[in-house]
Design a protein around this motif. Structure first.
Motif, mmCIF file in Angstrom:
data_model
loop_
_atom_site.group_PDB
_atom_site.id
_atom_site.type_symbol
_atom_site.label_atom_id
_atom_site.label_comp_id
_atom_site.label_asym_id
_atom_site.label_seq_id
_atom_site.Cartn_x
_atom_site.Cartn_y
_atom_site.Cartn_z
ATOM 1 N N PRO A 124 61.044 0.456 -59.769
ATOM 2 C CA PRO A 124 61.340 0.720 -61.177
ATOM 3 C C PRO A 124 62.666 0.152 -61.654
ATOM 4 C CG PRO A 124 61.103 2.762 -59.931
ATOM 5 C CD PRO A 124 60.930 1.640 -58.974
ATOM 6 N N ILE A 125 63.415 -0.476 -60.776
ATOM 7 C CA ILE A 125 64.677 -1.073 -61.198
ATOM 8 C C ILE A 125 64.418 -2.310 -62.061
ATOM 9 C CG2 ILE A 125 65.119 -2.605 -59.255
ATOM 10 C CD1 ILE A 125 67.971 -1.266 -59.276
ATOM 11 N N LEU A 126 63.240 -2.922 -61.905
ATOM 12 C CA LEU A 126 62.838 -4.060 -62.746
ATOM 13 C C LEU A 126 61.900 -3.553 -63.837
ATOM 14 C CD1 LEU A 126 62.040 -6.858 -60.127
ATOM 15 C CD2 LEU A 126 63.935 -6.794 -61.711
ATOM 16 N N MET A 141 67.272 6.175 -60.043
ATOM 17 C CA MET A 141 68.677 6.222 -60.452
ATOM 18 C C MET A 141 69.368 7.468 -59.904
ATOM 19 S SD MET A 141 68.770 4.771 -64.289
ATOM 20 C CE MET A 141 68.421 3.072 -64.624
ATOM 21 N N GLY A 142 68.638 8.571 -59.835
ATOM 22 C CA GLY A 142 69.210 9.790 -59.265
ATOM 23 C C GLY A 142 69.574 9.612 -57.805
ATOM 24 N N LEU A 143 68.735 8.903 -57.067
ATOM 25 C CA LEU A 143 69.018 8.624 -55.669
ATOM 26 C C LEU A 143 70.279 7.754 -55.535
ATOM 27 C CD1 LEU A 143 67.806 9.095 -52.837
ATOM 28 C CD2 LEU A 143 66.602 6.930 -53.119
ATOM 29 N N GLY A 144 70.351 6.712 -56.350
ATOM 30 C CA GLY A 144 71.546 5.862 -56.343
ATOM 31 C C GLY A 144 72.794 6.635 -56.725
ATOM 32 N N PHE A 145 72.672 7.481 -57.738
ATOM 33 C CA PHE A 145 73.794 8.304 -58.192
ATOM 34 C C PHE A 145 74.256 9.233 -57.072
ATOM 35 C CE2 PHE A 145 75.845 11.850 -60.264
ATOM 36 C CZ PHE A 145 76.581 11.250 -61.269
ATOM 37 N N PHE A 146 73.298 9.870 -56.405
ATOM 38 C CA PHE A 146 73.614 10.800 -55.319
ATOM 39 C C PHE A 146 74.414 10.120 -54.213
ATOM 40 C CE2 PHE A 146 72.332 12.426 -51.124
ATOM 41 C CZ PHE A 146 72.875 13.695 -51.193
ATOM 42 N N PHE A 147 73.930 8.963 -53.756
ATOM 43 C CA PHE A 147 74.607 8.282 -52.654
ATOM 44 C C PHE A 147 75.977 7.748 -53.063
ATOM 45 C CE2 PHE A 147 70.258 7.950 -50.822
ATOM 46 C CZ PHE A 147 70.525 8.671 -49.659
ATOM 47 N N MET A 148 76.099 7.279 -54.285
ATOM 48 C CA MET A 148 77.417 6.803 -54.732
ATOM 49 C C MET A 148 78.388 7.963 -54.920
ATOM 50 S SD MET A 148 76.717 3.577 -57.261
ATOM 51 C CE MET A 148 75.551 4.386 -58.334
ATOM 52 N N ARG A 175 51.506 -0.847 -80.538
ATOM 53 C CA ARG A 175 52.964 -0.755 -80.637
ATOM 54 C C ARG A 175 53.501 0.572 -80.127
ATOM 55 N NH1 ARG A 175 54.586 -5.503 -80.458
ATOM 56 N NH2 ARG A 175 54.523 -6.769 -82.293
ATOM 57 N N GLY A 176 52.899 1.091 -79.070
ATOM 58 C CA GLY A 176 53.349 2.339 -78.486
ATOM 59 C C GLY A 176 52.829 2.482 -77.076
ATOM 60 N N MET A 177 53.144 3.615 -76.457
ATOM 61 C CA MET A 177 52.710 3.881 -75.091
ATOM 62 C C MET A 177 52.057 5.254 -75.021
ATOM 63 S SD MET A 177 55.835 2.696 -72.684
ATOM 64 C CE MET A 177 56.132 0.987 -72.345
ATOM 65 N N LEU A 178 51.147 5.369 -74.072
ATOM 66 C CA LEU A 178 50.536 6.663 -73.813
ATOM 67 C C LEU A 178 51.577 7.591 -73.207
ATOM 68 C CD1 LEU A 178 47.214 5.407 -72.209
ATOM 69 C CD2 LEU A 178 47.464 6.457 -74.452
ATOM 70 N N PRO A 179 51.446 8.897 -73.432
ATOM 71 C CA PRO A 179 52.406 9.834 -72.845
ATOM 72 C C PRO A 179 52.484 9.715 -71.321
ATOM 73 C CG PRO A 179 51.038 10.960 -74.453
ATOM 74 C CD PRO A 179 50.482 9.577 -74.304
ATOM 75 N N SER A 180 51.350 9.463 -70.677
ATOM 76 C CA SER A 180 51.357 9.351 -69.216
ATOM 77 C C SER A 180 52.133 8.115 -68.756
ATOM 78 C CB SER A 180 49.926 9.298 -68.682
ATOM 79 O OG SER A 180 49.227 8.197 -69.227
ATOM 80 N N THR A 181 52.047 7.030 -69.513
ATOM 81 C CA THR A 181 52.795 5.818 -69.171
ATOM 82 C C THR A 181 54.288 6.060 -69.342
ATOM 83 O OG1 THR A 181 50.935 4.470 -69.908
ATOM 84 C CG2 THR A 181 53.049 3.362 -69.656
ATOM 85 N N LYS A 182 54.657 6.676 -70.453
ATOM 86 C CA LYS A 182 56.071 6.979 -70.683
ATOM 87 C C LYS A 182 56.610 7.911 -69.601
ATOM 88 C CE LYS A 182 57.486 7.276 -75.220
ATOM 89 N NZ LYS A 182 57.501 7.903 -76.560
ATOM 90 N N ALA A 183 55.821 8.929 -69.262
ATOM 91 C CA ALA A 183 56.261 9.883 -68.246
ATOM 92 C C ALA A 183 56.417 9.193 -66.893
ATOM 93 C CB ALA A 183 55.273 11.045 -68.136
ATOM 94 N N GLY A 184 55.485 8.331 -66.544
ATOM 95 C CA GLY A 184 55.571 7.610 -65.278
ATOM 96 C C GLY A 184 56.817 6.754 -65.191
ATOM 97 N N ILE A 185 57.120 6.072 -66.279
ATOM 98 C CA ILE A 185 58.321 5.237 -66.318
ATOM 99 C C ILE A 185 59.574 6.094 -66.192
ATOM 100 C CG2 ILE A 185 59.733 3.780 -67.836
ATOM 101 C CD1 ILE A 185 57.068 2.655 -68.938
ATOM 102 N N LEU A 186 59.643 7.144 -66.991
ATOM 103 C CA LEU A 186 60.853 7.976 -66.983
ATOM 104 C C LEU A 186 61.041 8.716 -65.659
ATOM 105 C CD1 LEU A 186 60.836 9.329 -70.632
ATOM 106 C CD2 LEU A 186 62.323 7.595 -69.630
ATOM 107 N N ILE A 187 59.964 9.167 -65.054
ATOM 108 C CA ILE A 187 60.082 9.872 -63.772
ATOM 109 C C ILE A 187 60.550 8.919 -62.679
ATOM 110 C CG2 ILE A 187 58.735 10.978 -61.929
ATOM 111 C CD1 ILE A 187 57.110 12.331 -64.205
ATOM 112 N N VAL A 224 62.148 6.032 -62.988
ATOM 113 C CA VAL A 224 63.528 5.599 -63.255
ATOM 114 C C VAL A 224 64.508 6.716 -62.922
ATOM 115 C CG1 VAL A 224 65.118 5.063 -65.156
ATOM 116 C CG2 VAL A 224 62.980 3.815 -64.939
ATOM 117 N N THR A 225 64.166 7.942 -63.281
ATOM 118 C CA THR A 225 65.049 9.077 -63.004
ATOM 119 C C THR A 225 65.217 9.289 -61.501
ATOM 120 O OG1 THR A 225 64.467 10.141 -65.090
ATOM 121 C CG2 THR A 225 65.374 11.561 -63.368
ATOM 122 N N LEU A 226 64.110 9.201 -60.765
ATOM 123 C CA LEU A 226 64.198 9.381 -59.309
ATOM 124 C C LEU A 226 65.027 8.277 -58.655
ATOM 125 C CD1 LEU A 226 60.559 10.517 -58.453
ATOM 126 C CD2 LEU A 226 62.647 11.903 -58.416
#
Length: 128
Positions: free
Chosen positions: A26-28, A87-94, A69-81, A83-85
């Motif tokens: 998800p970094i890309l 980035m959260g992992l990177g944040f934790f280790f740093m 011109r939009g996204m399904l809620p499941s697509t948005k949730a998948g992206i946000l989850i 990305v959060t996981l």
């Protein structure tokens, strides 16, 4: 075949690979790379465009965005989850190592993702 078409095919293929890697990492960002792929394939070859728009990757990650011109809620949730996981992992280790400036940058990027997907990308509901 002209040089312009070859350039569009090469750029389209590179973006297709990067977008597909973005499905796994998800970094890309998948959607922008697939948008460039669709644009380049449309400018280079009708056959490539038809092939790409018929793939499951296109249908899952881009079709609703391009057509409605939009996204399904499941697509948005998948992206946000994802990305959060990630980035959260990177944040934790740093943060464990006391590296705070990159933590702040990562936090700003994460908040920007949230704001963009929650407030600027229209949420569409499947009409099935």
């Amino acid at each position: 075949m002209g040089i312009k078409k070859v350039i569009f095919i090469v750029i389209g293929c590179i973006c297709l690979v990067l977008g597909t890697v973005g499905v796994i990492l998800p970094i890309l960002p998948t959607t922008p790379f697939y948008l460039v792929t669709a644009y380049c394939f449309a400018r280079s070859s009708r056959r490539l465009e038809d092939w790409f728009t018929g793939t499951a990757l296109y249908k899952k990650h881009l079709e609703s965005f391009v057509e409605k011109r939009g996204m399904l809620p499941s697509t948005k949730a998948g992206i946000l989850i994802s990305v959060t996981l990630l980035m959260g992992l990177g944040f934790f280790f740093m943060a464990r190592k006391g590296i705070w400036i990159p933590c702040v940058i990562l936090g700003i990027v994460w908040i920007s993702h949230l704001i963009y997907f929650l407030f600027f990308v229209k949420t569409i509901h499947d009409e099935k």
